[in-house]
Design a protein around this motif. Structure first.
Motif, short mmCIF file in Angstrom:
data_model
loop_
_atom_site.label_atom_id
_atom_site.label_comp_id
_atom_site.label_asym_id
_atom_site.label_seq_id
_atom_site.Cartn_x
_atom_site.Cartn_y
_atom_site.Cartn_z
N THR A 105 0.82 -1.21 0.00
CA THR A 105 0.00 0.00 0.00
C THR A 105 0.85 1.26 0.00
O THR A 105 2.03 1.24 0.35
CB THR A 105 -0.92 0.02 1.23
OG1 THR A 105 -1.77 1.15 1.17
CG2 THR A 105 -0.11 0.09 2.52
N ASN A 106 0.20 2.33 -0.39
CA ASN A 106 0.79 3.66 -0.29
C ASN A 106 0.05 4.44 0.79
O ASN A 106 -1.18 4.53 0.75
CB ASN A 106 0.69 4.41 -1.61
CG ASN A 106 1.62 3.86 -2.66
OD1 ASN A 106 2.83 3.91 -2.51
ND2 ASN A 106 1.05 3.31 -3.73
N THR A 107 0.77 4.96 1.75
CA THR A 107 0.21 5.85 2.74
C THR A 107 0.77 7.24 2.48
O THR A 107 1.98 7.41 2.39
CB THR A 107 0.58 5.41 4.16
OG1 THR A 107 0.15 4.07 4.37
CG2 THR A 107 -0.08 6.30 5.20
N TRP A 108 -0.11 8.20 2.34
CA TRP A 108 0.37 9.55 2.05
C TRP A 108 -0.42 10.55 2.88
O TRP A 108 -1.46 10.24 3.45
CB TRP A 108 0.26 9.88 0.56
CG TRP A 108 -1.16 10.07 0.09
CD1 TRP A 108 -2.05 9.10 -0.29
CD2 TRP A 108 -1.85 11.31 -0.04
NE1 TRP A 108 -3.26 9.65 -0.65
CE2 TRP A 108 -3.16 11.01 -0.51
CE3 TRP A 108 -1.51 12.64 0.20
CZ2 TRP A 108 -4.12 12.00 -0.73
CZ3 TRP A 108 -2.45 13.63 -0.02
CH2 TRP A 108 -3.74 13.30 -0.49
N SER B 229 -4.42 12.58 6.28
CA SER B 229 -3.92 11.37 5.64
C SER B 229 -5.10 10.46 5.29
O SER B 229 -5.57 9.69 6.13
CB SER B 229 -2.94 10.63 6.56
OG SER B 229 -2.44 9.45 5.94
N SER C 191 -5.42 7.85 3.31
CA SER C 191 -5.14 6.50 2.82
C SER C 191 -5.99 5.47 3.56
O SER C 191 -6.35 5.65 4.72
CB SER C 191 -3.65 6.18 2.99
OG SER C 191 -2.86 7.14 2.33
N GLU C 192 -6.28 4.36 2.90
CA GLU C 192 -7.20 3.37 3.46
C GLU C 192 -6.68 2.71 4.72
O GLU C 192 -7.47 2.17 5.51
CB GLU C 192 -7.53 2.29 2.41
CG GLU C 192 -6.32 1.51 1.92
CD GLU C 192 -6.71 0.44 0.92
OE1 GLU C 192 -7.79 -0.16 1.09
OE2 GLU C 192 -5.94 0.22 -0.03
N SER D 103 -4.85 4.38 7.04
CA SER D 103 -4.52 5.41 8.02
C SER D 103 -5.40 5.28 9.25
O SER D 103 -6.63 5.34 9.15
CB SER D 103 -4.69 6.82 7.42
OG SER D 103 -3.73 7.05 6.40
N ASP E 246 -6.84 9.95 10.21
CA ASP E 246 -6.97 10.62 8.91
C ASP E 246 -6.97 12.13 9.02
O ASP E 246 -6.69 12.84 8.05
CB ASP E 246 -8.21 10.13 8.18
CG ASP E 246 -9.50 10.39 8.97
OD1 ASP E 246 -9.41 10.70 10.18
OD2 ASP E 246 -10.59 10.27 8.39
#
Length: 378
Positions: free
Chosen positions: A255-258, A285, A287-288, A290, A293
């Motif tokens: 995954t990508n967390t941004w 944030s 991302s799914e 996070s 958020d």
């Protein structure tokens, strides 16, 4: 316990040596040391009431290559650390934001080991680094004990970020574009090797699935002499493989967390030796994976109002973290007072009220916590 005492004696010895060294200005070596102790009381709510003690010791060594007649504009830095004591957020409070920013368990380890080279307008740093030393920090928020005022939980709750206590290898670049603008960029090992496999933080491993953490931050420094301030806007991205965290995710996920963050440090008022400063933190944030958020933190610092010496600092702040997957929130309100005593010593009583620790569904009652921090800095 024995190792902790040995480390503390080393802190004292290095401190005395650094203070008594009359030639330290000419020496390529600069030794510094500090110790922070904390008495923690849970007065009501949370998991259980009670008392804990925490301690954090640091030994720092800086080596200047120019003073050593080697080459100009070079600097080596070593930071050895010792954390000891209980874990009140884990065992007493039950909060996610971590009420004490020195809570880490019992470890003796290397926190930083890097080389920095200064070019005309650029600083390049390579090695074991604490990301929070450069990125996503607030000067005025540094007064407070709650960890979220040090770095937003959009980092600390969502990522294995290289921050206290466990850091990782990285490369950072700081570009002084002008007197007003600074641009920071950093790339780090995305998952520091945990203390179980890396007890002293000297066994660095970059494994498949660790991923890369990239951070970029633009800073604007106000030149207004009456209202000086610092404004920061940053973005981060973290690609990694994680194990299942939430029930609706598969066993593992690439995954990508941004996320984005903004920070303001602003002087609000000053008259003679009294002044009022404020700060604001925002983190986002989406991302799914996070856990946090959205985060909002803010506070005000009042310097010189309570003592004739005008060296004390009173602060009040609030940290609000939204917990994405539970659609709940945790909020901490903190009141603190920092007072230097003697030459190297300070005291800092502190009170925190934590609303819905770990979210309302945790079933934990609101926490009323009291702290008495003291410290030595040499």
């Amino acid at each position: 316990m024995r190792e902790n005492l040995i480390f503390l004696w080393l802190v004292i010895a290095v401190s005395l040596q650094a203070d008594n060294d009359s030639t330290k200005q000419a020496s390529p070596f600069l030794f510094t040391a500090s110790y922070v102790g904390e008495n923690v009381f849970n007065l009501s709510g949370g998991i259980k009431t009670g008392y804990n003690y925490l301690g954090f010791a640091n030994l720092n060594l800086t080596f200047d290559t120019e003073k050593a007649d080697l080459w100009i504009d070079g600097e080596f830095f070593i930071n050895a650390a010792n954390t000891h004591g209980k874990t009140p957020s884990e065992n007493m409070f039950g909060d996610l934001q971590t009420a004490s920013n020195i809570e880490a368990g019992n470890h003796i380890y290397l926190q930083e080991l890097w080389y920095r080279h200064h070019f005309e307008k650029v600083e390049l740093t390579v090695g074991l680094q604490d990301m929070n030393a450069e990125f996503a920090n607030t000067e005025n928020g540094g007064l407070f004990l709650n960890s979220s005022f040090g770095i937003p939980p959009t980092f600390s709750l969502n990522l294995h970020a290289p921050i206290f206590p466990l850091t990782s290898l990285g490369i950072t670049a700081k570009w002084q574009i002008s007197d007003r603008f600074i641009w920071l960029n950093g790339v780090y090992d995305g998952t520091p090797t945990d203390f179980g496999k890396n007890p002293y933080n000297i066994n660095w491993q970059f494994k498949k699935g660790d991923g890369i953490l990239g951070v970029s931050e633009m800073q604007y420094l106000s030149q207004n002499k009456q209202w000086p301030g610092t404004y920061k806007l940053g973005i981060f991205a973290h690609n990694h493989v994680i194990e299942r965290i939430f029930i609706n995710l598969p066993d593992s996920l690439d995954t990508n967390t941004w996320g984005l963050y903004g920070i303001i440090d602003q002087q609000i008022w000053q008259l003679n030796n009294k002044k009022i400063n404020g700060f604001l933190q925002i983190g986002y944030s989406p991302s799914e994976v996070s856990a946090n958020d959205f985060y909002l933190g803010a506070g005000m610092n009042f310097t010189g109002f309570l003592c004739k010496t005008h060296d004390d600092e009173l602060g009040i702040a609030i940290a609000h973290a939204h917990l994405a997957h539970a659609n709940e929130s945790e909020t901490a309100i903190e009141l603190t007072w920092h007072k230097p005593l003697l030459r190297y010593f300070y005291l800092q009583p502190d009170i925190q009220y934590i609303i819905h620790p770990s979210g309302k569904s945790s079933g934990l009652k609101n926490v009323l916590a009291a702290f008495l921090r003291f410290g030595f800095e040499f």
